[in-house]
Design an enzyme around this catalytic site. Structure first.
Site, PDB file in Angstrom:
ATOM      1  N   LYS A  23      26.661  41.569  48.003  1.00 10.77           N
ATOM      2  CA  LYS A  23      26.262  42.384  46.740  1.00 10.77           C
ATOM      3  C   LYS A  23      26.863  41.600  45.692  1.00 10.77           C
ATOM      4  CE  LYS A  23      27.235  45.325  43.614  1.00 10.77           C
ATOM      5  NZ  LYS A  23      26.589  44.609  42.773  1.00 10.77           N
ATOM      6  N   GLU A  36      43.991  47.353  30.625  1.00 12.15           N
ATOM      7  CA  GLU A  36      43.406  46.017  30.655  1.00 12.15           C
ATOM      8  C   GLU A  36      42.326  46.009  29.606  1.00 12.15           C
ATOM      9  OE1 GLU A  36      41.091  44.899  34.336  1.00 12.15           O
ATOM     10  OE2 GLU A  36      41.867  42.869  34.252  1.00 12.15           O
ATOM     11  N   CYS A  77      41.405  37.905  35.179  1.00 12.01           N
ATOM     12  CA  CYS A  77      42.154  38.656  35.696  1.00 12.01           C
ATOM     13  C   CYS A  77      43.532  38.363  35.569  1.00 12.01           C
ATOM     14  CB  CYS A  77      41.856  39.175  37.027  1.00 12.01           C
ATOM     15  SG  CYS A  77      41.952  37.614  38.449  1.00 12.01           S
ATOM     16  N   GLU A  87      41.020  43.328  45.313  1.00 12.25           N
ATOM     17  CA  GLU A  87      41.643  42.715  44.386  1.00 12.25           C
ATOM     18  C   GLU A  87      41.271  43.250  43.067  1.00 12.25           C
ATOM     19  OE1 GLU A  87      44.344  40.940  44.925  1.00 12.25           O
ATOM     20  OE2 GLU A  87      44.166  41.738  46.877  1.00 12.25           O
TER      21      GLU A  87
HETATM   22  P1  NDP Z   1      33.740  45.961  38.350  1.00 14.11           P
HETATM   23  O1  NDP Z   1      34.516  46.805  39.011  1.00 14.11           O
HETATM   24  O2  NDP Z   1      32.992  46.791  37.369  1.00 14.11           O
HETATM   25  O3  NDP Z   1      32.481  45.460  39.245  1.00 14.11           O
HETATM   26  C1  NDP Z   1      32.913  44.596  40.590  1.00 14.11           C
HETATM   27  C2  NDP Z   1      31.927  44.603  41.657  1.00 14.11           C
HETATM   28  O4  NDP Z   1      31.980  45.988  42.150  1.00 14.11           O
HETATM   29  C3  NDP Z   1      30.589  44.306  41.161  1.00 14.11           C
HETATM   30  O5  NDP Z   1      29.666  43.472  42.002  1.00 14.11           O
HETATM   31  C4  NDP Z   1      29.984  45.668  40.618  1.00 14.11           C
HETATM   32  O6  NDP Z   1      28.608  45.850  40.806  1.00 14.11           O
HETATM   33  C5  NDP Z   1      30.564  46.558  42.014  1.00 14.11           C
HETATM   34  N1  NDP Z   1      30.614  47.822  41.832  1.00 14.11           N
HETATM   35  C6  NDP Z   1      30.484  48.819  40.816  1.00 14.11           C
HETATM   36  N2  NDP Z   1      30.442  49.980  41.193  1.00 14.11           N
HETATM   37  C7  NDP Z   1      30.469  50.006  42.473  1.00 14.11           C
HETATM   38  C8  NDP Z   1      30.682  51.049  43.466  1.00 14.11           C
HETATM   39  N3  NDP Z   1      30.757  52.323  43.021  1.00 14.11           N
HETATM   40  N4  NDP Z   1      30.403  50.841  44.786  1.00 14.11           N
HETATM   41  C9  NDP Z   1      30.597  49.414  45.235  1.00 14.11           C
HETATM   42  N5  NDP Z   1      30.375  48.614  44.258  1.00 14.11           N
HETATM   43  C10 NDP Z   1      30.584  48.908  42.978  1.00 14.11           C
HETATM   44  O7  NDP Z   1      34.410  44.847  37.807  1.00 14.11           O
HETATM   45  P2  NDP Z   1      33.703  43.619  36.756  1.00 14.11           P
HETATM   46  O8  NDP Z   1      32.714  42.859  37.714  1.00 14.11           O
HETATM   47  O9  NDP Z   1      33.897  44.077  35.459  1.00 14.11           O
HETATM   48  O10 NDP Z   1      34.992  42.393  36.822  1.00 14.11           O
HETATM   49  C11 NDP Z   1      36.056  42.561  36.020  1.00 14.11           C
HETATM   50  C12 NDP Z   1      37.345  42.953  36.591  1.00 14.11           C
HETATM   51  O11 NDP Z   1      37.726  42.249  37.944  1.00 14.11           O
HETATM   52  C13 NDP Z   1      38.385  43.187  35.938  1.00 14.11           C
HETATM   53  O12 NDP Z   1      39.309  44.196  35.949  1.00 14.11           O
HETATM   54  C14 NDP Z   1      39.504  41.900  36.413  1.00 14.11           C
HETATM   55  O13 NDP Z   1      40.722  42.096  36.304  1.00 14.11           O
HETATM   56  C15 NDP Z   1      38.912  42.077  37.781  1.00 14.11           C
HETATM   57  N6  NDP Z   1      39.374  40.899  38.788  1.00 14.11           N
HETATM   58  C16 NDP Z   1      40.204  40.648  39.469  1.00 14.11           C
HETATM   59  C17 NDP Z   1      40.771  39.558  40.188  1.00 14.11           C
HETATM   60  C18 NDP Z   1      41.813  39.650  41.262  1.00 14.11           C
HETATM   61  O14 NDP Z   1      41.946  38.422  42.023  1.00 14.11           O
HETATM   62  N7  NDP Z   1      42.857  40.544  41.085  1.00 14.11           N
HETATM   63  C19 NDP Z   1      39.827  38.385  39.993  1.00 14.11           C
HETATM   64  C20 NDP Z   1      38.787  38.448  38.866  1.00 14.11           C
HETATM   65  C21 NDP Z   1      38.553  39.616  38.434  1.00 14.11           C
HETATM   66  P3  NDP Z   1      27.640  45.891  39.549  1.00 14.11           P
HETATM   67  O15 NDP Z   1      27.795  44.639  38.862  1.00 14.11           O
HETATM   68  O16 NDP Z   1      26.205  46.146  39.992  1.00 14.11           O
HETATM   69  O17 NDP Z   1      28.418  46.990  38.586  1.00 14.11           O
END
Ligand code: NDP
Length: 516
Positions: free
Chosen positions: A205, A417, A321, A286
């Site tokens: 997804k 963040e 991140c 993560e």
């Molecule tokens: P989100 O948490 O908003 O979304 C991540 C994924 O989760 C997307 O595919 C999103 O779908 C999906 N999602 C959202 N809600 C749900 C749910 N209820 N159930 C299942 N899946 C869900 O993060 P971002 O995409 O905005 O990414 C940024 C974040 O990622 C930052 O906090 C960053 O620090 C972190 N990050 C961490 C990394 C690491 O290695 N630690 C690396 C890269 C980023 P949809 O887009 O449809 O909402």
């Protein structure tokens, strides 16, 4: 024999021929803007009227593509298709599965500029940032292919007299892959291929702002010989389709990268057994960071430090991140260093990512823009604004790289963040104080120390509590194989992507003893 893993070299955009290739790729991808992309379930393509429309964050009226949203029936069918594919894929040799990844890596290398161009349009990455993401995706496939073959080697166990004893790793089953948008190819690709090369099958997804990049990746896997049903592509809203997948009783594991809030929600939902569920779901999560670069008074080159801080804070608009969102500087060098950071920040050009003269592109979308601007307003009330502080244009989601000085160590700006181009500089009394500030958030992803003092470097090695510590260099730019990546505390489950341990997360060990 395959050659040892080596990270993919980055391209040199100073070379006019390379620039030409990128310009051509941008023109070619431009021809494909507005295309429609289907769901893929067991190799079957499905379209519905309900689609996600993605757009160029540098140019708000430019559509990138339309991607069909999966509905509950698609999810159910995708799980079924993944289960069917699991029966054969899980029994393929590790070498077979690894070769699919090696082929996909080779194919992606051939189309490197096209993938980079798509990232420029859909994710708003500048050319070098886009190239870095594509190179990392190639690295993940090359690296995990080799790790899968290593993992298939016999495990050493003690053989009891009269018995044959062995142990080996088997895959878990059908999993959910839920990546973020900020490394729309590398992380999506690393999470997917790490799980499948270990023998699992998945539902992917993608993040809803960058699903076209994910659709290209799925197509590339198919073109590289991946059997049908191993990766099923089910785009849709995280809160709807995501919850449905995570909560499904036949999902065995969830591999998630994204925000702390969503990661914790997934962890909670996955922990609750559903009717008919016969396992404890494994969650790999993560999450976010509040990463820091600490500078003491013994480091000899403040210009180099300022350059690294600015790159780590504003590369990809601070939407990493690992981005440096806190610079923690000891009082003795604070004023001198801050002056250099501010001068370099003000020199950054902000504008459309497709123009290689811009160092800083747009933030990803409207909600991100609003959230970042809100944080900036909070900063204006609680700290000293030294650079930026507003939008630069309404043609795209452009925010000026923003620097706040004299931020209190417990201020919102120093704790939460922001995920945008905002750097909080914190003044520390001395090295000990700086270390305590560095460890003083709920996160623990990346951190750096610049110091000329061996004792302090060793202190940080032991006591700066982050998953990825960098000494005398910036805190971004982890390389697969060199810097196993993953965070402590609320930054996640420390999965250490790009490490020899990563594939273990998607396997379980089986022990067999036969008495003769
Ligand atoms: P989100 O948490 O908003 O979304 C991540 C994924 O989760 C997307 O595919 C999103 O779908 C999906 N999602 C959202 N809600 C749900 C749910 N209820 N159930 C299942 N899946 C869900 O993060 P971002 O995409 O905005 O990414 C940024 C974040 O990622 C930052 O906090 C960053 O620090 C972190 N990050 C961490 C990394 C690491 O290695 N630690 C690396 C890269 C980023 P949809 O887009 O449809 O909402």
């Amino acid at each position: 024999m395959i050659e040892p893993y080596r990270p993919e070299p980055l391209v040199n955009f100073q070379d006019p021929q390379v620039r030409d290739r990128m310009e051509q790729a941008l023109a070619s991808v431009r021809q494909q803007l507005g295309n429609h992309y289907p769901i893929v379930v067991g190799g079957e393509r499905r379209t519905h009227e309900t689609e996600i429309r993605t757009y160029n964050p540098s140019k708000l009226d430019e559509t990138i593509g339309f991607v069909t949203k999966a509905d509950p029936t698609d999810v159910e069918d995708a799980i079924q298709a993944a289960e069917e594919a699991f029966r054969s894929w899980s029994h393929q040799s590790a070498a077979f599965r690894a070769r699919v990844l090696l082929k996909a890596a080779a194919n992606m290398r051939r189309q490197k500029f096209l993938f980079s161009a798509l990232e420029v349009y859909e994710a708003g990455k500048t050319w070098p940032e886009a190239d870095g993401d594509v190179a990392e995706a190639i690295d993940f496939m090359e690296y995990y292919a080799r790790q899968a073959m290593r993992l298939a080697e016999p495990v050493t166990v003690t053989n009891l007299p009269g018995e044959e004893d062995e142990a080996f790793y088997i895959p878990l089953g059908v999993g959910a892959i839920i990546p973020p948008w900020n490394f729309p190819l590398a992380i999506c690709c690393g999470m997917t291929t790490g799980a499948i090369v270990a023998g699992n099958t998945v539902l992917l997804k993608p993040a809803s702002v960058t699903p076209v990049i994910a659709a290209w990746f799925v197509r590339l896997l198919e073109e590289s010989g991946l059997p049908k049903g191993v990766v099923n592509f089910v785009p849709g809203d995280g809160s709807k389709i995501g919850d449905l997948i995570v909560g499904h009783p036949r999902i065995r594991f969830i591999s998630f990268t994204g925000s702390k809030e969503v990661g914790l929600h997934i962890n909670e939902l996955a922990a609750k057994p559903q009717k008919g569920q016969i396992w404890i779901k494994r969650v790999v999560a993560e999450m976010g960071g509040k990463d820091c670069i600490v500078v003491d008074e013994t480091y000899p080159d403040l210009d180099a430090v300022a350059a690294d801080i600015v790159t780590a804070a504003f590369g990809y608009q601070g939407q990493k991140c690992s981005a440096c969102s806190r610079a923690i500087v000891v009082d003795a060098v604070y004023d001198k260093l801050v002056e250099k950071i501010v001068a370099r920040t003000k020199a950054l050009t902000v504008g459309p990512a497709a123009d290689p003269n811009n160092a800083v592109g747009p933030v990803i979308d409207g909600p991100a823009e609003r959230k970042i601007l809100e944080y900036i307003e909070v900063g204006k009330k609680t700290a000293k604004l030294l650079a930026g502080g507003s939008k630069t244009s309404d043609a795209g989601h452009f925010i000026a790289p923003t620097v706040f000085g004299d931020v209190a160590e417990d201020a919102v700006l120093a704790q939460e963040e922001i995920f945008g181009p905002v750097l909080a500089i914190i003044r520390a009394r001395d090295f000990e104080h700086a270390m305590s500030i560095a460890n003083g958030t709920e996160f623990g992803l990346t951190g750096s120390l610049f110091s000329g003092c061996r004792n302090r470097l060793e202190y940080a090695r032991r006591d700066l509590h982050v998953g990825n510590l960098y000494l005398n260099r910036k805190c971004t730019g982890a390389v697969v194989g060199a810097h196993p990546f993953g965070g402590f505390n609320m930054s996640g489950t420390d999965s250490k992507t790009g490490s020899p341990d990563y594939l273990l997360l998607f396997t379980q060990m089986k022990s067999v003893a036969e008495r003769y």
